[in-house]
Design a protein around this motif. Structure first.
Motif, short mmCIF file in Angstrom:
data_model
loop_
_atom_site.label_atom_id
_atom_site.label_comp_id
_atom_site.label_asym_id
_atom_site.label_seq_id
_atom_site.Cartn_x
_atom_site.Cartn_y
_atom_site.Cartn_z
N GLU A 141 49.66 3.07 -44.24
CA GLU A 141 49.03 2.61 -45.48
C GLU A 141 48.13 1.39 -45.28
O GLU A 141 47.09 1.26 -45.95
N GLN A 142 48.47 0.49 -44.35
CA GLN A 142 47.66 -0.70 -44.14
C GLN A 142 46.27 -0.35 -43.62
O GLN A 142 45.28 -1.04 -43.91
N ILE A 143 46.18 0.73 -42.86
CA ILE A 143 44.87 1.17 -42.37
C ILE A 143 44.00 1.61 -43.55
O ILE A 143 42.80 1.31 -43.60
N ILE A 162 37.96 10.25 -47.27
CA ILE A 162 39.31 10.03 -46.73
C ILE A 162 40.35 10.17 -47.84
O ILE A 162 41.38 10.84 -47.66
N ASP A 163 40.09 9.56 -48.97
CA ASP A 163 41.03 9.67 -50.10
C ASP A 163 41.17 11.11 -50.57
O ASP A 163 42.26 11.55 -50.94
N LEU A 210 49.62 10.09 -45.41
CA LEU A 210 49.68 8.63 -45.54
C LEU A 210 51.14 8.18 -45.49
O LEU A 210 51.95 8.59 -46.32
N TYR A 211 51.44 7.33 -44.52
CA TYR A 211 52.80 6.81 -44.38
C TYR A 211 52.88 5.42 -45.00
O TYR A 211 52.20 4.49 -44.57
N THR A 212 53.71 5.30 -46.01
CA THR A 212 54.00 4.02 -46.65
C THR A 212 55.34 3.51 -46.13
O THR A 212 56.11 4.27 -45.52
N ASP A 213 55.63 2.25 -46.41
CA ASP A 213 56.94 1.71 -46.03
C ASP A 213 58.06 2.49 -46.71
O ASP A 213 59.10 2.76 -46.10
N GLN A 214 57.83 2.86 -47.97
CA GLN A 214 58.86 3.59 -48.70
C GLN A 214 59.10 4.97 -48.06
O GLN A 214 60.24 5.43 -47.96
N LYS A 215 58.02 5.62 -47.64
CA LYS A 215 58.19 6.93 -46.99
C LYS A 215 58.98 6.78 -45.69
O LYS A 215 59.84 7.62 -45.39
N VAL A 225 47.80 -1.91 -33.97
CA VAL A 225 49.24 -2.11 -33.83
C VAL A 225 50.00 -1.12 -34.71
O VAL A 225 50.96 -0.47 -34.27
N TYR A 226 49.56 -0.98 -35.96
CA TYR A 226 50.22 -0.05 -36.88
C TYR A 226 50.01 1.40 -36.46
O TYR A 226 50.93 2.23 -36.58
#
Length: 220
Positions: free
Chosen positions: A34-36, A52-53, A63-68, A97-98
């Motif tokens: 998600e940060q990307i 992209i969206d 899209l990988y979020t922290d919650q996912k 890094v991410y």
């Protein structure tokens, strides 16, 4: 194959309108953190964000979020990978890094990045003998050609389109030389030669012949 994408390579493929190459080649999934999307692309890829969206909404990009990551039970692993990679790569480019950490966490096993400088993710993954397979956009195009998913002329044209649309100033001949060196002549990691030899056997590919044909076409 599955892959985690770095910011730069997303911009390069999307600016050329060649992003479907990624989805076809990495047919098991293409991931971004998600940060990307929320930081890196907002800062550096405004011109490609709409597409992209749309691909995220269509499920082409995952899209990988922290919650996912928490829901998958791997967030702590991801956090650990981020800490380790920040120590290795520094905090200058959190996007890479991410991207690397995401590749290591849900088992993408591949990172696509066009950052090939010494100390960057591509070279470092090779030199650290990491399990992650790094690829540049040129590597993806050459591998797609070897697998028969595109002919030589299409491969060369796609390279030039991506190269010119982002003003990369790369040479396809140089990229082919680097590809052969990495996988055959002077590999950093034995596993890369084992991997491509297995790929050739599984798909009945004569890699030497295919590469020589591509070189011939490039010189004509």
């Amino acid at each position: 194959m599955k892959a985690s994408l770095d910011t730069n390579v997303m911009i390069h493929f999307y600016r050329a309108g060649k992003q479907d190459i990624l989805f076809a080649f990495f047919d098991k999934g293409v991931f971004i953190y998600e940060q990307i999307r929320t930081v890196e692309l907002e800062n550096h890829g405004q011109d490609v964000l709409t597409q992209i969206d749309a691909d995220i909404a269509a499920g082409k990009l995952e899209l990988y979020t922290d919650q996912k990551l928490r829901d998958l039970g791997v967030y702590k692993i991801f956090e650990y990978n981020v800490r380790e990679n920040r120590n290795l790569y520094g905090a200058g480019d959190l996007g890479e890094v991410y991207a690397i950490s995401l590749a290591q966490t849900p088992g993408a096993n591949s990172l696509v990045t066009d950052d090939t400088k010494q100390g960057g993710p591509y070279m470092s993954l090779l030199q650290f003998e990491d399990d992650i397979m790094p690829f540049t956009f040129a590597d993806v195009l050459i591998l797609r050609y070897l697998l028969g998913a595109a002919d030589g002329r299409q491969t060369i044209n796609d390279f030039h389109s991506i190269n010119m649309s982002s003003n990369l100033n790369w040479s396809f001949k140089s990229q082919m030389i680097k590809f052969v060196k990495r996988f055959f002549k002077d590999p950093y990691r034995k596993q890369d030669t084992v991997w491509i030899t297995g790929l050739a056997a599984e798909n009945n590919i004569n890699i030497k012949y295919r590469l020589s044909e591509l070189s011939r076409l490039l010189s004509s």
